[in-house]
Design a protein around this motif. Structure first.
Motif, PDB file in Angstrom:
ATOM      1  N   PRO A  12      19.525 -22.982  62.488  1.00  0.00           N
ATOM      2  CA  PRO A  12      19.640 -24.388  62.149  1.00  0.00           C
ATOM      3  C   PRO A  12      20.307 -24.671  60.807  1.00  0.00           C
ATOM      4  CG  PRO A  12      17.439 -23.663  61.615  1.00  0.00           C
ATOM      5  CD  PRO A  12      18.192 -22.463  62.173  1.00  0.00           C
ATOM      6  N   ILE A  13      20.524 -23.648  59.967  1.00  0.00           N
ATOM      7  CA  ILE A  13      20.909 -23.922  58.589  1.00  0.00           C
ATOM      8  C   ILE A  13      22.267 -24.618  58.473  1.00  0.00           C
ATOM      9  CG2 ILE A  13      21.874 -21.642  58.082  1.00  0.00           C
ATOM     10  CD1 ILE A  13      19.750 -23.783  55.696  1.00  0.00           C
ATOM     11  N   SER A  14      23.271 -24.205  59.223  1.00  0.00           N
ATOM     12  CA  SER A  14      24.578 -24.873  59.129  1.00  0.00           C
ATOM     13  C   SER A  14      24.509 -26.289  59.685  1.00  0.00           C
ATOM     14  CB  SER A  14      25.652 -24.073  59.864  1.00  0.00           C
ATOM     15  OG  SER A  14      25.921 -22.878  59.158  1.00  0.00           O
ATOM     16  N   ILE A  15      23.769 -26.461  60.773  1.00  0.00           N
ATOM     17  CA  ILE A  15      23.618 -27.806  61.333  1.00  0.00           C
ATOM     18  C   ILE A  15      22.832 -28.690  60.371  1.00  0.00           C
ATOM     19  CG2 ILE A  15      22.542 -29.128  63.200  1.00  0.00           C
ATOM     20  CD1 ILE A  15      23.485 -26.895  65.102  1.00  0.00           C
ATOM     21  N   LEU A  16      21.838 -28.122  59.719  1.00  0.00           N
ATOM     22  CA  LEU A  16      21.092 -28.862  58.706  1.00  0.00           C
ATOM     23  C   LEU A  16      22.019 -29.285  57.566  1.00  0.00           C
ATOM     24  CD1 LEU A  16      18.325 -29.840  57.663  1.00  0.00           C
ATOM     25  CD2 LEU A  16      18.028 -27.572  56.656  1.00  0.00           C
ATOM     26  N   LEU A  17      22.876 -28.387  57.126  1.00  0.00           N
ATOM     27  CA  LEU A  17      23.837 -28.687  56.057  1.00  0.00           C
ATOM     28  C   LEU A  17      24.794 -29.797  56.479  1.00  0.00           C
ATOM     29  CD1 LEU A  17      25.046 -27.810  53.252  1.00  0.00           C
ATOM     30  CD2 LEU A  17      26.581 -26.358  54.579  1.00  0.00           C
ATOM     31  N   ILE A  18      25.319 -29.707  57.671  1.00  0.00           N
ATOM     32  CA  ILE A  18      26.253 -30.721  58.173  1.00  0.00           C
ATOM     33  C   ILE A  18      25.540 -32.057  58.342  1.00  0.00           C
ATOM     34  CG2 ILE A  18      27.666 -31.394  60.170  1.00  0.00           C
ATOM     35  CD1 ILE A  18      28.330 -28.332  60.415  1.00  0.00           C
ATOM     36  N   GLY A  19      24.313 -32.023  58.841  1.00  0.00           N
ATOM     37  CA  GLY A  19      23.538 -33.260  58.983  1.00  0.00           C
ATOM     38  C   GLY A  19      23.255 -33.911  57.643  1.00  0.00           C
ATOM     39  N   LEU A  20      22.923 -33.107  56.659  1.00  0.00           N
ATOM     40  CA  LEU A  20      22.684 -33.628  55.314  1.00  0.00           C
ATOM     41  C   LEU A  20      23.945 -34.294  54.764  1.00  0.00           C
ATOM     42  CD1 LEU A  20      20.874 -33.760  52.731  1.00  0.00           C
ATOM     43  CD2 LEU A  20      21.849 -31.544  52.119  1.00  0.00           C
ATOM     44  N   GLY A  21      25.074 -33.621  54.902  1.00  0.00           N
ATOM     45  CA  GLY A  21      26.340 -34.185  54.440  1.00  0.00           C
ATOM     46  C   GLY A  21      26.712 -35.440  55.196  1.00  0.00           C
ATOM     47  N   SER A  22      26.513 -35.438  56.497  1.00  0.00           N
ATOM     48  CA  SER A  22      26.834 -36.620  57.312  1.00  0.00           C
ATOM     49  C   SER A  22      25.973 -37.811  56.911  1.00  0.00           C
ATOM     50  CB  SER A  22      26.628 -36.317  58.801  1.00  0.00           C
ATOM     51  OG  SER A  22      27.511 -35.322  59.234  1.00  0.00           O
ATOM     52  N   ALA A  23      24.674 -37.570  56.721  1.00  0.00           N
ATOM     53  CA  ALA A  23      23.776 -38.654  56.316  1.00  0.00           C
ATOM     54  C   ALA A  23      24.179 -39.220  54.954  1.00  0.00           C
ATOM     55  CB  ALA A  23      22.334 -38.155  56.280  1.00  0.00           C
ATOM     56  N   LEU A 124      22.563 -22.741  40.786  1.00  0.00           N
ATOM     57  CA  LEU A 124      22.226 -23.362  42.068  1.00  0.00           C
ATOM     58  C   LEU A 124      20.742 -23.679  42.201  1.00  0.00           C
ATOM     59  CD1 LEU A 124      24.477 -21.321  44.509  1.00  0.00           C
ATOM     60  CD2 LEU A 124      24.795 -23.682  43.744  1.00  0.00           C
ATOM     61  N   THR A 125      19.901 -22.891  41.567  1.00  0.00           N
ATOM     62  CA  THR A 125      18.467 -23.093  41.747  1.00  0.00           C
ATOM     63  C   THR A 125      17.840 -23.992  40.688  1.00  0.00           C
ATOM     64  OG1 THR A 125      17.986 -21.033  40.551  1.00  0.00           O
ATOM     65  CG2 THR A 125      18.155 -20.913  42.970  1.00  0.00           C
ATOM     66  N   PHE A 126      18.509 -24.185  39.544  1.00  0.00           N
ATOM     67  CA  PHE A 126      17.957 -25.034  38.489  1.00  0.00           C
ATOM     68  C   PHE A 126      17.844 -26.467  38.990  1.00  0.00           C
ATOM     69  CE2 PHE A 126      18.473 -27.741  34.684  1.00  0.00           C
ATOM     70  CZ  PHE A 126      17.336 -27.348  33.999  1.00  0.00           C
ATOM     71  N   ASN A 127      16.637 -27.006  38.979  1.00  0.00           N
ATOM     72  CA  ASN A 127      16.351 -28.355  39.482  1.00  0.00           C
ATOM     73  C   ASN A 127      16.750 -28.523  40.946  1.00  0.00           C
ATOM     74  OD1 ASN A 127      15.170 -29.421  37.173  1.00  0.00           O
ATOM     75  ND2 ASN A 127      17.131 -30.022  36.312  1.00  0.00           N
ATOM     76  N   GLY A 128      16.782 -27.423  41.681  1.00  0.00           N
ATOM     77  CA  GLY A 128      17.194 -27.476  43.084  1.00  0.00           C
ATOM     78  C   GLY A 128      16.011 -27.380  44.027  1.00  0.00           C
ATOM     79  N   THR A 129      16.307 -27.573  45.284  1.00  0.00           N
ATOM     80  CA  THR A 129      15.326 -27.418  46.348  1.00  0.00           C
ATOM     81  C   THR A 129      15.829 -26.323  47.276  1.00  0.00           C
ATOM     82  OG1 THR A 129      14.738 -29.755  46.246  1.00  0.00           O
ATOM     83  CG2 THR A 129      14.172 -28.578  48.270  1.00  0.00           C
ATOM     84  N   ILE A 130      14.977 -25.377  47.563  1.00  0.00           N
ATOM     85  CA  ILE A 130      15.347 -24.270  48.445  1.00  0.00           C
ATOM     86  C   ILE A 130      14.619 -24.474  49.766  1.00  0.00           C
ATOM     87  CG2 ILE A 130      15.274 -21.779  48.792  1.00  0.00           C
ATOM     88  CD1 ILE A 130      15.253 -21.568  45.671  1.00  0.00           C
ATOM     89  N   ILE A 131      15.375 -24.487  50.851  1.00  0.00           N
ATOM     90  CA  ILE A 131      14.809 -24.645  52.185  1.00  0.00           C
ATOM     91  C   ILE A 131      15.067 -23.351  52.945  1.00  0.00           C
ATOM     92  CG2 ILE A 131      14.909 -25.939  54.346  1.00  0.00           C
ATOM     93  CD1 ILE A 131      16.059 -28.287  52.686  1.00  0.00           C
ATOM     94  N   GLU A 132      13.998 -22.680  53.344  1.00  0.00           N
ATOM     95  CA  GLU A 132      14.135 -21.468  54.130  1.00  0.00           C
ATOM     96  C   GLU A 132      13.881 -21.810  55.588  1.00  0.00           C
ATOM     97  OE1 GLU A 132      11.460 -19.061  51.419  1.00  0.00           O
ATOM     98  OE2 GLU A 132      13.001 -17.601  51.999  1.00  0.00           O
ATOM     99  N   THR A 133      14.782 -21.390  56.449  1.00  0.00           N
ATOM    100  CA  THR A 133      14.659 -21.724  57.862  1.00  0.00           C
ATOM    101  C   THR A 133      14.303 -20.518  58.719  1.00  0.00           C
ATOM    102  OG1 THR A 133      17.018 -21.384  58.226  1.00  0.00           O
ATOM    103  CG2 THR A 133      16.296 -23.619  57.659  1.00  0.00           C
ATOM    104  N   GLY A 134      14.137 -19.380  58.113  1.00  0.00           N
ATOM    105  CA  GLY A 134      13.817 -18.179  58.882  1.00  0.00           C
ATOM    106  C   GLY A 134      15.001 -17.251  58.971  1.00  0.00           C
ATOM    107  N   THR A 135      14.769 -16.107  59.596  1.00  0.00           N
ATOM    108  CA  THR A 135      15.809 -15.090  59.648  1.00  0.00           C
ATOM    109  C   THR A 135      16.272 -14.789  61.064  1.00  0.00           C
ATOM    110  OG1 THR A 135      14.113 -13.374  59.713  1.00  0.00           O
ATOM    111  CG2 THR A 135      14.988 -13.972  57.545  1.00  0.00           C
ATOM    112  N   GLU A 136      15.665 -15.412  62.063  1.00  0.00           N
ATOM    113  CA  GLU A 136      16.050 -15.127  63.433  1.00  0.00           C
ATOM    114  C   GLU A 136      17.337 -15.850  63.793  1.00  0.00           C
ATOM    115  OE1 GLU A 136      13.384 -14.628  66.415  1.00  0.00           O
ATOM    116  OE2 GLU A 136      11.823 -13.814  65.133  1.00  0.00           O
ATOM    117  N   SER A 137      18.189 -15.189  64.521  1.00  0.00           N
ATOM    118  CA  SER A 137      19.465 -15.759  64.935  1.00  0.00           C
ATOM    119  C   SER A 137      19.270 -16.713  66.104  1.00  0.00           C
ATOM    120  CB  SER A 137      20.432 -14.643  65.344  1.00  0.00           C
ATOM    121  OG  SER A 137      21.543 -15.173  66.029  1.00  0.00           O
TER     122      SER A 137
END
Length: 151
Positions: A12-23, A124-137
């Motif tokens: 989901p990570i690339s789709i999440l990134l694209i969705g974030l940018g689109s929003a 990248l991590t200073f004042n950032g939010t890290i979202i982990e989505t898992g490691t399964e393909s």
């Protein structure tokens, strides 16, 4: 600029990134989406054409820079340093969203200079939010599900 349709991406990570940018774009923010390797290639070409300052400034002006697939390819020192310049230009002024299937510890394979890698992770991590989505393909899971359904 966001892609007009979803590219072949890891879910989901690339789709999440694209969705974030689109929003963000839908509510009026200036957004630019780039694959990490293409961004670095663009920076190297700009440097060769003596346009690096303009190119970095252009990436610095957007409200949200979405960089996808960071960590897949090893970057040579020159390309890694140029990407660092883009991130530094944006530091504490504009947002950056990164999608990577690699943990920060694995980024030393992408950024082979340990000090540069640490500086990039730090920015990248200073004042950032890290979202982990898992490691399964997602693709592998989809293939398994399709094979099980066809039996």
């Amino acid at each position: 600029m966001l892609p007009p349709a979803l590219p072949d991406v890891d879910f989901p990570i690339s789709i999440l990134l694209i969705g974030l940018g689109s929003a963000a774009a839908m509510v009026g923010f200036r957004v630019r989406y780039a694959l990490a390797a293409r961004l670095v290639n663009e920076l190297v070409e700009a440097a060769d054409e003596k346009q690096l300052t303009k190119t970095i400034a252009r990436y610095g002006r957007v409200d949200l820079l979405c960089i996808d697939e960071l960590g897949y390819l090893e970057l040579d020192r020159r390309g890694a340093e140029m990407l660092f310049q883009v991130l530094t230009e944006r530091e504490e002024k504009n947002s950056v969203a990164i999608a990577s299937n690699e943990s920060f510890g694995g980024w030393t394979k992408t950024f082979t200079d340990p000090r540069l890698c640490a500086a990039i992770v730090d920015r990248l991590t200073f004042n950032g939010t890290i979202i982990e989505t898992g490691t399964e393909s997602y693709r592998l899971a989809q293939t398994w599900a399709e094979q099980q359904a066809s039996r």
